[in-house]
Write a protein that holds these residues in place. Structure first.
Motif, short mmCIF file in Angstrom:
data_model
loop_
_atom_site.label_atom_id
_atom_site.label_comp_id
_atom_site.label_asym_id
_atom_site.label_seq_id
_atom_site.Cartn_x
_atom_site.Cartn_y
_atom_site.Cartn_z
N ILE A 1 3.18 -8.81 -44.75
CA ILE A 1 3.09 -7.51 -45.42
C ILE A 1 3.99 -6.50 -44.72
CG2 ILE A 1 1.54 -5.66 -46.18
CD1 ILE A 1 0.90 -8.43 -47.38
N GLU A 2 4.71 -5.71 -45.50
CA GLU A 2 5.40 -4.53 -44.98
C GLU A 2 4.56 -3.32 -45.34
OE1 GLU A 2 9.22 -1.69 -45.94
OE2 GLU A 2 9.48 -3.85 -46.22
N ALA A 3 4.07 -2.63 -44.33
CA ALA A 3 3.19 -1.48 -44.56
C ALA A 3 4.00 -0.23 -44.83
CB ALA A 3 2.29 -1.27 -43.35
N ASN A 4 3.67 0.44 -45.92
CA ASN A 4 4.22 1.77 -46.19
C ASN A 4 3.33 2.86 -45.61
OD1 ASN A 4 6.42 0.79 -47.72
ND2 ASN A 4 5.12 0.61 -49.53
N TYR B 1 -4.26 -11.07 -42.67
CA TYR B 1 -2.89 -10.69 -42.95
C TYR B 1 -2.16 -10.33 -41.66
CZ TYR B 1 -4.40 -10.03 -47.82
OH TYR B 1 -4.91 -10.21 -49.09
N THR B 2 -0.88 -10.70 -41.61
CA THR B 2 0.00 -10.15 -40.58
C THR B 2 0.79 -9.01 -41.22
OG1 THR B 2 1.72 -11.79 -41.10
CG2 THR B 2 0.19 -12.30 -39.30
N VAL B 3 0.88 -7.89 -40.52
CA VAL B 3 1.44 -6.67 -41.09
C VAL B 3 2.54 -6.14 -40.18
CG1 VAL B 3 0.94 -4.31 -41.83
CG2 VAL B 3 -0.78 -6.12 -42.16
N GLY B 4 3.71 -5.87 -40.75
CA GLY B 4 4.82 -5.25 -40.04
C GLY B 4 5.13 -3.89 -40.62
N GLY B 5 6.10 -3.23 -40.04
CA GLY B 5 6.49 -1.90 -40.50
C GLY B 5 7.71 -1.95 -41.40
N TRP B 6 8.42 -0.82 -41.46
CA TRP B 6 9.62 -0.68 -42.30
C TRP B 6 10.61 -1.79 -41.96
CZ3 TRP B 6 12.27 4.77 -42.75
CH2 TRP B 6 13.34 4.70 -43.65
#
Length: 357
Positions: A346-349, A334-339
């Motif tokens: 994915i947008e990580a909370n 997965y590639t994960v970003g922030g707000w």
């Protein structure tokens, strides 16, 4: 007591017929535009603005601009005190006002401007009590103390609580008493300058009011994901990042929980460069369909577009551009970003360092 009797009691207490009509209607509506209120009662549209100004001057309501003039009922405590000094009928009217005022919630709009700090503070307390992910708060010690029961509730619900303490003008912050913050906050920082009151809750709600000595006194209530992000950056850059940590509930050892991807990168990039294996849990949403997702995997790469040449330790401002994590699970990468992530999957909370080896 029905509405007609309540209007009669209010006229006996000194309101005009139109003022009583408008106030009772506003208690039932909670909040409304001037034209909506005129339609809901017997006050002519041509008179409604004068009636609202008179009610506001008496302390019964507050008005605010939102494309057009809007109004909402104020806390009725002072009105009740006046009424309860009168006859039994007026005492019954005070209880009816209290009941009707408590029923409607604050009008839910993307952005509302209010005149009283109490409105901002009460809305912040309401949002904090319901928080499940994160609270960012800028407050004086007195404001923190008043909000501590709500913050404790949010902390017990699993929210990360970040508090930036600041003094009133002419005062100094007292020494940190950790017993005041334990069980109510995740981290506290000390700012030495007077600062606006700010509360940012679960990425969707924000409450703002200038400090007490500001030339202009007003409040801003935000109920919008994108607008709240603006207040988040103000909090991070001006009220948080550059100030010293005074208290933290986090320990150096895993698990370590982050709600901001940039703080996660600041702490974990040195581990990755040192060849450490970082096992990471991500709770967030898929950016294409906003469906919730949760997974655990190994952090294999960190990518960021630094806005200036990075030094030995990354600053928050150097990570102002895109920040992306690559996390490999047993089944997927997965590639994960922030707000506000749009380029990543994915947008990580919430990002949790589960283990380091």
């Amino acid at each position: 007591m029905d509405s007609a009797e309540l209007r009669t009691a209010l006229r006996n207490a000194g309101l005009s017929q139109y003022q009583a009509e408008a106030y009772v209607a506003l208690l039932q509506l909670g909040a409304a535009s001037a034209t909506e209120l005129a339609d809901a009662c017997a006050v002519p549209t041509a008179r409604i603005y004068d009636v609202l100004r008179d009610l506001e001057s008496k302390g019964y309501i507050e008005t605010y601009e939102q494309d057009s003039l809007h109004a909402r009922a104020c806390d009725p405590a002072s009105v009740m005190e006046d009424l309860k000094n009168r006859a039994v009928q007026l005492d019954e009217a005070a209880g009816e006002i209290e009941t009707r005022w408590q029923q409607p919630a604050v009008d839910r709009h993307m952005l509302s401007i209010v005149k009283r700090f109490e409105t901002v503070f009460n809305r912040a307390e309401e949002l904090i009590r319901d928080a499940s992910s994160e609270v960012q708060l800028s407050a004086t010690p007195e404001q923190f103390e008043a909000l501590r029961p709500a913050l404790t509730e949010a902390y017990e619900q699993g929210a990360l609580i970040k508090v930036s303490l600041h003094p009133n003008r002419g005062n100094e912050l007292p020494e940190i008493d950790e017993s005041l913050f334990s069980g109510a906050t995740s981290e506290v920082r000390r700012r030495t300058l007077p600062t606006p009151f700010v509360a940012i809750v679960d990425r969707t709600g924000a409450c703002f009011a200038p400090h007490a000595d500001s030339v202009n006194q007003y409040g801003v209530l935000v109920d919008d994901y994108t607008l709240t992000y603006v207040f988040h950056w103000y909090f991070q850059t001006a009220l948080w990042e550059v100030w010293d940590v005074a208290y933290t509930a986090q320990t150096p050892d895993p698990p370590r929980v982050y709600t901001d991807i940039r703080h996660f990168v600041q702490d974990t990039e040195p581990l990755l460069k040192a060849g450490k294996r970082v096992i990471t849990r991500v709770d967030g949403v898929e950016t294409d369909d906003r469906e919730p997702i949760e997974f655990v995997g190994e952090l294999t790469d960190i990518y960021y577009t630094a806005v200036s040449a990075p030094k030995e330790t990354l600053s928050f401002s150097e990570l102002a551009g895109q920040v992306c994590l690559t996390i490999e699970t047993d089944d997927e990468t997965y590639t994960v970003g922030g707000w506000g992530a749009v380029l990543e999957e994915i947008e990580a909370n919430r990002i949790t360092v589960e283990a380091i080896s």
